[in-house]
Design a protein around this motif. Structure first.
Motif, PDB file in Angstrom:
ATOM      1  N   ARG A  12      43.904  53.103  41.200  1.00 43.92           N
ATOM      2  CA  ARG A  12      45.082  53.436  40.406  1.00 43.92           C
ATOM      3  C   ARG A  12      45.933  52.209  40.107  1.00 43.92           C
ATOM      4  NH1 ARG A  12      49.482  55.297  42.643  1.00 43.92           N
ATOM      5  NH2 ARG A  12      48.401  56.396  44.281  1.00 43.92           N
ATOM      6  N   ARG A  13      46.134  51.353  41.107  1.00 45.34           N
ATOM      7  CA  ARG A  13      46.966  50.161  40.878  1.00 45.34           C
ATOM      8  C   ARG A  13      46.304  49.177  39.925  1.00 45.34           C
ATOM      9  NH1 ARG A  13      51.663  49.836  40.370  1.00 45.34           N
ATOM     10  NH2 ARG A  13      51.784  47.690  41.067  1.00 45.34           N
ATOM     11  N   LEU A  14      44.989  49.010  40.030  1.00 44.28           N
ATOM     12  CA  LEU A  14      44.298  48.133  39.080  1.00 44.28           C
ATOM     13  C   LEU A  14      44.464  48.675  37.666  1.00 44.28           C
ATOM     14  CD1 LEU A  14      40.994  47.286  40.992  1.00 44.28           C
ATOM     15  CD2 LEU A  14      42.973  45.788  40.629  1.00 44.28           C
ATOM     16  N   LEU A  15      44.385  49.998  37.528  1.00 40.88           N
ATOM     17  CA  LEU A  15      44.553  50.629  36.215  1.00 40.88           C
ATOM     18  C   LEU A  15      45.993  50.496  35.724  1.00 40.88           C
ATOM     19  CD1 LEU A  15      43.021  52.333  34.089  1.00 40.88           C
ATOM     20  CD2 LEU A  15      43.894  54.342  35.271  1.00 40.88           C
ATOM     21  N   GLU A  16      46.955  50.769  36.605  1.00 34.05           N
ATOM     22  CA  GLU A  16      48.366  50.675  36.222  1.00 34.05           C
ATOM     23  C   GLU A  16      48.754  49.258  35.802  1.00 34.05           C
ATOM     24  OE1 GLU A  16      50.155  54.193  39.126  1.00 34.05           O
ATOM     25  OE2 GLU A  16      50.384  52.100  39.704  1.00 34.05           O
ATOM     26  N   LEU A  17      48.252  48.278  36.526  1.00 33.43           N
ATOM     27  CA  LEU A  17      48.577  46.885  36.225  1.00 33.43           C
ATOM     28  C   LEU A  17      47.700  46.312  35.114  1.00 33.43           C
ATOM     29  CD1 LEU A  17      48.968  45.590  39.886  1.00 33.43           C
ATOM     30  CD2 LEU A  17      50.806  46.062  38.252  1.00 33.43           C
ATOM     31  N   ASN A  18      46.629  47.067  34.774  1.00 30.93           N
ATOM     32  CA  ASN A  18      45.677  46.635  33.750  1.00 30.93           C
ATOM     33  C   ASN A  18      45.113  45.257  34.087  1.00 30.93           C
ATOM     34  OD1 ASN A  18      44.138  46.944  31.424  1.00 30.93           O
ATOM     35  ND2 ASN A  18      45.677  45.921  30.161  1.00 30.93           N
ATOM     36  N   ILE A  19      44.633  45.142  35.336  1.00 36.66           N
ATOM     37  CA  ILE A  19      44.064  43.874  35.793  1.00 36.66           C
ATOM     38  C   ILE A  19      42.690  44.120  36.408  1.00 36.66           C
ATOM     39  CG2 ILE A  19      46.281  42.727  36.180  1.00 36.66           C
ATOM     40  CD1 ILE A  19      45.995  43.326  39.161  1.00 36.66           C
ATOM     41  N   THR A  20      41.914  43.061  36.492  1.00 39.87           N
ATOM     42  CA  THR A  20      40.604  43.121  37.135  1.00 39.87           C
ATOM     43  C   THR A  20      40.758  42.810  38.622  1.00 39.87           C
ATOM     44  OG1 THR A  20      40.163  40.775  36.798  1.00 39.87           O
ATOM     45  CG2 THR A  20      39.514  42.287  35.008  1.00 39.87           C
TER      46      THR A  20
END
Length: 100
Positions: A12-20
């Motif tokens: 979820r955090r990777l998705l929220e931050l839009n980072i790899t």
């Protein structure tokens, strides 16, 4: 809000931050490898999360360490920021374009 498990928090955090995973690793100053973040997100990492990994992962995901610790089933640590009270500081302005 408690997270049901660590893999969902990481995803979820990777998705929220839009980072790899690599970008998240960079945010932790490479304290946690991108491969470890990918394995955690996929739920493929076996073994316990150490105190050191919980701290590094929290930095990588931009969340308080206790949030990672709760998701990993670790005991929480004292957090001096816990007693800070915050209030909304933003005002919404209709038409909110540029001022001037």
């Amino acid at each position: 809000m408690a997270d049901p498990d660590l893999p969902s928090l990481v995803r979820r955090r990777l998705l929220e931050l839009n980072i790899t995973a690599e970008q998240a690793s960079r945010l932790s100053h490479w304290a946690v490898a991108p491969e470890t973040i990918e394995h955690l997100a996929a739920g493929r990492r076996s073994g316990l999360v150490s105190d050191r990994l919980a701290d590094a992962l929290a930095r990588a995901l931009g969340v308080p360490e206790n949030r990672v610790r709760r998701a990993a089933g670790l005991p929480e640590v004292p957090d001096p920021r816990e007693s800070i009270e915050t209030t909304p500081q933003l005002r919404l302005i209709k038409g909110g374009g540029s001022s001037g």
